[in-house]
Design a protein around this motif. Structure first.
Motif, PDB file in Angstrom:
ATOM      1  N   THR A 106       2.986  49.402  22.790  1.00  0.00           N
ATOM      2  CA  THR A 106       3.130  48.026  23.295  1.00  0.00           C
ATOM      3  C   THR A 106       2.073  47.658  24.332  1.00  0.00           C
ATOM      4  N   ASP A 144      10.065  45.583  18.255  1.00  0.00           N
ATOM      5  CA  ASP A 144       9.662  46.498  19.334  1.00  0.00           C
ATOM      6  C   ASP A 144      10.428  47.818  19.187  1.00  0.00           C
ATOM      7  N   LYS A 202      -2.234  38.486  17.825  1.00  0.00           N
ATOM      8  CA  LYS A 202      -0.970  39.178  18.092  1.00  0.00           C
ATOM      9  C   LYS A 202       0.115  38.691  17.148  1.00  0.00           C
ATOM     10  N   LYS A 203       0.876  39.628  16.608  1.00  0.00           N
ATOM     11  CA  LYS A 203       1.927  39.325  15.645  1.00  0.00           C
ATOM     12  C   LYS A 203       3.284  39.601  16.261  1.00  0.00           C
ATOM     13  N   ASP A 204       4.272  38.916  15.751  1.00  0.00           N
ATOM     14  CA  ASP A 204       5.652  39.108  16.231  1.00  0.00           C
ATOM     15  C   ASP A 204       6.272  40.243  15.418  1.00  0.00           C
ATOM     16  N   LEU A 205       6.271  41.445  16.014  1.00  0.00           N
ATOM     17  CA  LEU A 205       6.757  42.636  15.313  1.00  0.00           C
ATOM     18  C   LEU A 205       7.943  43.240  16.062  1.00  0.00           C
ATOM     19  N   ARG A 218       6.465  52.118  18.303  1.00  0.00           N
ATOM     20  CA  ARG A 218       5.327  51.192  18.403  1.00  0.00           C
ATOM     21  C   ARG A 218       4.675  51.235  19.794  1.00  0.00           C
ATOM     22  N   HIS A 244       0.066  48.641  17.471  1.00  0.00           N
ATOM     23  CA  HIS A 244       0.183  47.601  18.496  1.00  0.00           C
ATOM     24  C   HIS A 244       0.197  46.226  17.815  1.00  0.00           C
ATOM     25  N   PRO A 245       0.952  45.266  18.348  1.00  0.00           N
ATOM     26  CA  PRO A 245       1.054  43.948  17.700  1.00  0.00           C
ATOM     27  C   PRO A 245      -0.280  43.251  17.491  1.00  0.00           C
TER      28      PRO A 245
END
Length: 556
Positions: free
Chosen positions: A416, A410, A405-408, A414, A388-389
């Protein structure tokens, strides 16, 4: 070809050119008979006038005349053959014309000569053209006559009439690939005009090749099943070995527990008996003392009774004074003396001591069990593609905690919505074990899940949804997410949790590694997909900032 082939001396009415019953038979000067059209067409297509049978050459083309005798015999033969053919088609018993002697021999599996009269001899060959079986004597023309040499001979077979087309009374020489059936030469012209045909031999070769392929496939299936049988037998043997070992270990444990119970029982009985013996001794002492006092009092009673009858005033007074001085009345207060032994709490104390002993034995048992499952330890790491981010992973993939929270990307793998991450390693057979440090955390989820878990919606925990996990809430609320959920009563808060899976046995067990205690087991699971370790460190609030750490297995 007509059904004449089934009658005695059938070759006497056959034209050696068309191999059918004579039509307008003619006789050459060399004595051989042919159909008129057959011999004329033969001479029309050759440079010289030669007999097809004996190869005699004529200087001029012979003038041919119909042999009326042979013509009548052939016509009569055709009529008889046709009647028998019709009878064969309409009768349910096609062998009613066979003599009793033939039936007796044929039941032994032998094939009889169709041309023998009287006692029939065993056939040596069957002709697929004439559809007649021949003994050695009647086979001679097929071996010497040029016209008959072209006929196909096979080892003798019964029921040659089955090789005839029942509709056209011709031999079955073709295979209709459309209808997958054998037909005669007239069938393509009259009944199967648009169908695809191949010669009987070609159809035989094709089917034979298919048969060999099918046979090879069947043999392969047999081999696979034989291997599976051996595999099952090996598994049964292994299961028996495991069962024997488990029984031996179980008997040892229960024997030890039985001995502990028997020892506790013996100690309990001894304690009660000792109290009873002490009580009995005390009672004996009191009884002796009371009996002594009774004896004294009875003696005094006698003296007082005697004195009460005295009329001598002086003697009475002096005696009473001496009795009080020499023999005082006992003054012990027996109301305060009691024999009332108390056994209250004796059983509870004995059971409490037994519980301590059994707990020690159970500790040994669980320790041995934990050591056994730790043999299946695997190296598990977190899969960053599933995290999860909001989850942060360590560089070595062994620690995870809730963070910013990171910008990963989608990607499909993963999570979410749920703050979860899967192990990178998957398992679809055998046994595996790993340990997770959860010290300092107030809430978490961990266990295993199937590959098909939906990672884009909220996860519903439970075996019905393909995941098998425990969770912690509020610092001390432990629950097995079974169906229905099971609240766990644990003696201590686990600091390190071990997860063991037996894929084939459908088992997922959780251990509190510190005290080597079994926390919970999911049993009777039916695994059909890959399994992945599942980790949910939950939000970083309420003192839940500690990471979840995948630990190496201790060898202590």
């Amino acid at each position: 070809m007509a059904a004449v082939n089934y009658l005695p001396s059938a070759d006497q009415f056959l034209c050696s050119i068309c191999l059918d019953v004579f039509t307008d038979p003619v006789t050459t000067s060399c004595g051989h008979n042919f159909c008129k059209n057959c011999i004329n067409e033969h001479w029309n297509t050759h440079d010289q006038y030669q007999c097809p049978m004996c190869e005699m050459v004529f200087d001029t083309r012979p003038e041919l005349h119909i042999n009326t005798f042979i013509s009548k015999m052939a016509a009569q033969f055709k009529q008889t053959a046709q009647q028998k053919a019709d009878s064969r088609r309409s009768s349910a018993s096609s062998f009613s014309s066979i003599s009793s002697s033939e039936q007796q021999v044929s039941t032994t599996g032998e094939v009889l000569c169709d041309l023998c009269t009287g006692t029939k001899l065993q056939a040596l060959k069957s002709c697929l053209v004439c559809l007649v079986s021949y003994c050695e004597t009647h086979l001679e023309p097929h071996l010497t006559m040029s016209g008959l040499k072209r006929h196909q001979l096979i080892d003798p077979v019964a029921n040659l009439e089955d090789r005839m087309c029942l509709k056209h009374d011709k031999p079955l020489e073709l295979v209709c690939k459309t209808d997958q059936t054998c037909v005669c030469m007239l069938c393509p012209v009259l009944d199967h005009r648009t169908h695809e045909f191949v010669p009987l031999k070609e159809g035989y070769e094709q089917k034979k090749a298919t048969l060999w392929k099918t046979e090879a496939e069947v043999q392969l299936m047999i081999q696979k099943r034989q291997l599976k049988i051996q595999e099952i037998k090996d598994l049964v043997d292994l299961s028996k070995e495991n069962a024997d070992r488990e029984i031996a270990e179980g008997v040892q444990v229960f024997t030890s527990l039985k001995e502990s119970v028997e020892k506790a029982q013996a100690n309990f009985i001894d304690t009660v008996k000792e109290k009873q013996e002490t009580t009995e001794k005390q009672a004996e002492g009191f009884t002796r003392e009371l009996e002594q006092e009774i004896s004294t009092l009875m003696k005094r009673s006698t003296e007082l009774e005697q004195l009460s009858h005295s009329e001598d005033h002086l003697h009475f007074l002096q005696t009473v004074q001496s009795l009080n001085t020499l023999h005082p009345t006992p003054t012990k207060n027996w109301r305060e003396v009691s024999i009332c032994p108390s056994y209250k709490g004796t059983v509870m104390r004995a059971v409490s001591q037994l519980d301590v002993t059994i707990s020690a034995e159970m500790k040994k048992l669980f320790t041995a069990e934990l050591k056994r499952v730790q043999q299946y330890a695997v190296d598990v790491t977190f899969d960053p593609d599933t995290a999860h981010p909001n989850l942060t992973l360590s560089d070595d993939g062994k620690q995870v905690y809730h963070g910013v929270k990171k910008d990963l990307p989608d990607n499909l793998e993963r999570f979410t919505l749920n703050r979860c991450v899967l192990g990178k390693q998957s398992f679809s057979s055998g046994r595996f074990y790993y340990e997770i440090l959860v010290e300092g955390k107030t809430k978490w989820d961990l266990g295993v899940t199937t590959e098909s878990i939906n990672r884009k919606t909220h996860i519903t925990l439970g075996r019905l949804y393909g995941n098998y996990s425990l969770w912690l809430r509020n610092g001390n609320d432990y629950t097995a997410r079974d169906t229905p959920p099971v609240r766990l009563s644990l003696k201590s808060q686990p600091q390190k949790v071990g997860v063991f899976v037996d894929y084939e046995d459908g088992l997922v067990s959780f251990y509190d590694v510190g005290p080597a205690a079994l926390m919970y087991s999911f049993t009777g699971c039916n695994f059909t997909e890959k399994l992945f370790p599942l980790f949910c460190p939950m939000k970083n609030d309420g003192g839940n900032s500690a990471p979840m750490i995948i630990c190496p297995i201790s060898e202590d």
